[in-house]
Design an enzyme around this catalytic site. Structure first.
Site, PDB file in Angstrom:
ATOM      1  N   LYS A  14       0.833  -1.214   0.000  1.00 20.08           N
ATOM      2  CA  LYS A  14       0.000   0.000   0.000  1.00 20.08           C
ATOM      3  C   LYS A  14       0.867   1.262   0.000  1.00 20.08           C
ATOM      4  O   LYS A  14       0.573   2.214  -0.715  1.00 20.08           O
ATOM      5  CB  LYS A  14      -0.930   0.026   1.225  1.00 20.08           C
ATOM      6  CG  LYS A  14      -1.912  -1.141   1.275  1.00 20.08           C
ATOM      7  CD  LYS A  14      -2.933  -0.956   2.400  1.00 20.08           C
ATOM      8  CE  LYS A  14      -2.321  -0.993   3.781  1.00 20.08           C
ATOM      9  NZ  LYS A  14      -1.894  -2.332   4.226  1.00 20.08           N
ATOM     10  N   ARG A  89      -9.956  -0.023   8.807  1.00 19.85           N
ATOM     11  CA  ARG A  89      -9.516  -1.386   9.124  1.00 19.85           C
ATOM     12  C   ARG A  89     -10.590  -2.153   9.870  1.00 19.85           C
ATOM     13  O   ARG A  89     -10.375  -3.321  10.217  1.00 19.85           O
ATOM     14  CB  ARG A  89      -8.271  -1.326   9.988  1.00 19.85           C
ATOM     15  CG  ARG A  89      -6.957  -1.465   9.236  1.00 19.85           C
ATOM     16  CD  ARG A  89      -5.868  -1.228  10.250  1.00 19.85           C
ATOM     17  NE  ARG A  89      -4.631  -1.866   9.979  1.00 19.85           N
ATOM     18  CZ  ARG A  89      -3.592  -1.266   9.410  1.00 19.85           C
ATOM     19  NH1 ARG A  89      -3.688  -0.045   8.974  1.00 19.85           N
ATOM     20  NH2 ARG A  89      -2.453  -1.909   9.289  1.00 19.85           N
ATOM     21  N   ARG A 128      11.408  -6.919   4.896  1.00 20.18           N
ATOM     22  CA  ARG A 128      11.331  -5.501   5.266  1.00 20.18           C
ATOM     23  C   ARG A 128      11.907  -5.258   6.657  1.00 20.18           C
ATOM     24  O   ARG A 128      12.505  -4.224   6.921  1.00 20.18           O
ATOM     25  CB  ARG A 128       9.855  -5.067   5.222  1.00 20.18           C
ATOM     26  CG  ARG A 128       9.638  -3.611   5.586  1.00 20.18           C
ATOM     27  CD  ARG A 128       8.223  -3.176   5.268  1.00 20.18           C
ATOM     28  NE  ARG A 128       7.304  -3.478   6.328  1.00 20.18           N
ATOM     29  CZ  ARG A 128       5.993  -3.268   6.279  1.00 20.18           C
ATOM     30  NH1 ARG A 128       5.445  -2.777   5.194  1.00 20.18           N
ATOM     31  NH2 ARG A 128       5.220  -3.550   7.289  1.00 20.18           N
ATOM     32  N   ARG A 134      11.083  -1.212  12.359  1.00 15.78           N
ATOM     33  CA  ARG A 134       9.739  -1.184  12.932  1.00 15.78           C
ATOM     34  C   ARG A 134       9.597  -2.318  13.926  1.00 15.78           C
ATOM     35  O   ARG A 134       9.734  -3.483  13.574  1.00 15.78           O
ATOM     36  CB  ARG A 134       8.694  -1.322  11.818  1.00 15.78           C
ATOM     37  CG  ARG A 134       8.379  -0.001  11.163  1.00 15.78           C
ATOM     38  CD  ARG A 134       7.377  -0.154  10.050  1.00 15.78           C
ATOM     39  NE  ARG A 134       6.129  -0.785  10.472  1.00 15.78           N
ATOM     40  CZ  ARG A 134       5.036  -0.781   9.741  1.00 15.78           C
ATOM     41  NH1 ARG A 134       5.023  -0.180   8.573  1.00 15.78           N
ATOM     42  NH2 ARG A 134       3.949  -1.372  10.167  1.00 15.78           N
ATOM     43  N   ARG A 145      -0.434  -9.017  13.589  1.00 12.86           N
ATOM     44  CA  ARG A 145      -0.976  -8.086  12.584  1.00 12.86           C
ATOM     45  C   ARG A 145      -1.732  -8.830  11.492  1.00 12.86           C
ATOM     46  O   ARG A 145      -2.793  -8.399  11.055  1.00 12.86           O
ATOM     47  CB  ARG A 145       0.148  -7.259  11.967  1.00 12.86           C
ATOM     48  CG  ARG A 145       0.523  -6.087  12.830  1.00 12.86           C
ATOM     49  CD  ARG A 145       1.921  -5.602  12.538  1.00 12.86           C
ATOM     50  NE  ARG A 145       2.084  -5.109  11.196  1.00 12.86           N
ATOM     51  CZ  ARG A 145       3.251  -5.081  10.554  1.00 12.86           C
ATOM     52  NH1 ARG A 145       4.327  -5.544  11.131  1.00 12.86           N
ATOM     53  NH2 ARG A 145       3.326  -4.588   9.354  1.00 12.86           N
TER      54      ARG A 145
HETATM   55  P1  ADP Z   1       0.898  -2.281   7.994  1.00 15.66           P
HETATM   56  O1  ADP Z   1       2.239  -2.068   7.416  1.00 15.66           O
HETATM   57  O2  ADP Z   1       0.823  -3.493   8.861  1.00 15.66           O
HETATM   58  O3  ADP Z   1      -0.187  -2.251   6.976  1.00 15.66           O
HETATM   59  P2  ADP Z   1       0.378   0.353   9.150  1.00 15.66           P
HETATM   60  O4  ADP Z   1       1.637   1.072   8.963  1.00 15.66           O
HETATM   61  O5  ADP Z   1      -0.787   0.748   8.316  1.00 15.66           O
HETATM   62  O6  ADP Z   1       0.629  -1.211   9.071  1.00 15.66           O
HETATM   63  O7  ADP Z   1      -0.067   0.429  10.707  1.00 15.66           O
HETATM   64  C1  ADP Z   1       0.802   0.069  11.765  1.00 15.66           C
HETATM   65  C2  ADP Z   1      -0.007  -0.099  13.049  1.00 15.66           C
HETATM   66  O8  ADP Z   1      -0.714   1.119  13.345  1.00 15.66           O
HETATM   67  C3  ADP Z   1      -1.078  -1.183  13.034  1.00 15.66           C
HETATM   68  O9  ADP Z   1      -0.578  -2.466  13.306  1.00 15.66           O
HETATM   69  C4  ADP Z   1      -2.028  -0.674  14.134  1.00 15.66           C
HETATM   70  O10 ADP Z   1      -1.514  -0.915  15.429  1.00 15.66           O
HETATM   71  C5  ADP Z   1      -1.984   0.836  13.918  1.00 15.66           C
HETATM   72  N1  ADP Z   1      -3.036   1.267  12.965  1.00 15.66           N
HETATM   73  C6  ADP Z   1      -2.833   1.859  11.760  1.00 15.66           C
HETATM   74  N2  ADP Z   1      -3.992   2.141  11.153  1.00 15.66           N
HETATM   75  C7  ADP Z   1      -4.974   1.697  11.987  1.00 15.66           C
HETATM   76  C8  ADP Z   1      -6.391   1.675  11.915  1.00 15.66           C
HETATM   77  N3  ADP Z   1      -7.051   2.165  10.855  1.00 15.66           N
HETATM   78  N4  ADP Z   1      -7.075   1.141  12.966  1.00 15.66           N
HETATM   79  C9  ADP Z   1      -6.441   0.656  14.033  1.00 15.66           C
HETATM   80  N5  ADP Z   1      -5.106   0.625  14.161  1.00 15.66           N
HETATM   81  C10 ADP Z   1      -4.361   1.138  13.148  1.00 15.66           C
END
Ligand code: ADP
Length: 189
Positions: A14, A89, A128, A134, A145
């Site tokens: 994404k 989400r 990654r 991270r 996750r």
């Molecule tokens: P990923 O690379 O897993 O897609 P993101 O960078 O989008 O993750 O998000 C990292 C973390 O931030 C998630 O694991 C969650 O803890 C939190 N987070 C991000 N967006 C949301 C959301 N829309 N609702 C709830 N938690 C979120």
């Protein structure tokens, strides 16, 4: 004005595709993951509240996430189109987003779901992890996750399918080919 949700599991690409879409179409990018990381890095009160939850790989509660999202929308009253990345989400988040858009006489016009098999996701994130710094890329957190995705987030898909906004794009292959497939969806309508 066109608003887009880019949807997909952790590691689906994404972030990479968002960058390219912003460059081409000029969207205002709203990534809730980036926003939460900014807050934790800068140790804001919100950041302190969500740090442990994020590090564990769990979703931040909807009340906190939706309030932060709303604040971000209000900061950009003149945006000529939003790209939502990592939001919604949960179904409650999707409903809240539709409501906010409606209040501004707008809507979510496109939902593009990047489709990547679970095995490939785990391999990508393992890679990654080597460079990302991270905390949530560690293996057990990654499992959390991915489980959050398949337990909660995936239910957002039928929500968008119901009102005919869902477009699925194959997320495996060359970055530019995936990008072209996304652009084809956006340019078609
Ligand atoms: P990923 O690379 O897993 O897609 P993101 O960078 O989008 O993750 O998000 C990292 C973390 O931030 C998630 O694991 C969650 O803890 C939190 N987070 C991000 N967006 C949301 C959301 N829309 N609702 C709830 N938690 C979120």
């Amino acid at each position: 004005m066109v608003n887009l949700v880019l949807f997909g599991p952790p590691g689906a690409g994404k972030g990479t595709q968002s960058e390219k879409l912003i460059e081409k179409y000029g969207f205002v990018h709203i990534s809730t993951g980036d926003l939460f990381r900014w807050h934790t890095k800068n140790e804001t009160s919100l950041g302190k509240k969500v740090k442990e939850i994020m590090d564990s790989g769990a979703l931040v509660p909807d009340s906190i996430t939706i309030a932060m999202l709303k604040e971000e929308l209000d900061k950009n009253p003149d945006a000529n189109g939003f790209l939502f990345d990592g939001f919604p989400r949960t179904v409650d988040q999707a409903q809240a987003l539709d409501q906010f858009m409606k209040e501004n006489n707008s809507g979510i016009h496109f939902v593009i779901a990047l489709d990547v098999p679970e095995k490939e996701l785990r391999e990508r994130i393992a890679k990654r992890k080597l460079t990302s710094n991270r905390a949530d890329d560690e293996v057990e957190k990654l499992n959390k996750r991915v489980n959050e995705y398949f337990g909660k987030t995936i239910h957002v898909l039928p929500y968008y399918k119901k009102n005919d906004r869902l477009n699925t794009v194959n997320g495996v292959g060359e970055i530019d080919k995936i990008f072209s497939a996304i652009c084809a969806v956006l340019d078609k309508k």
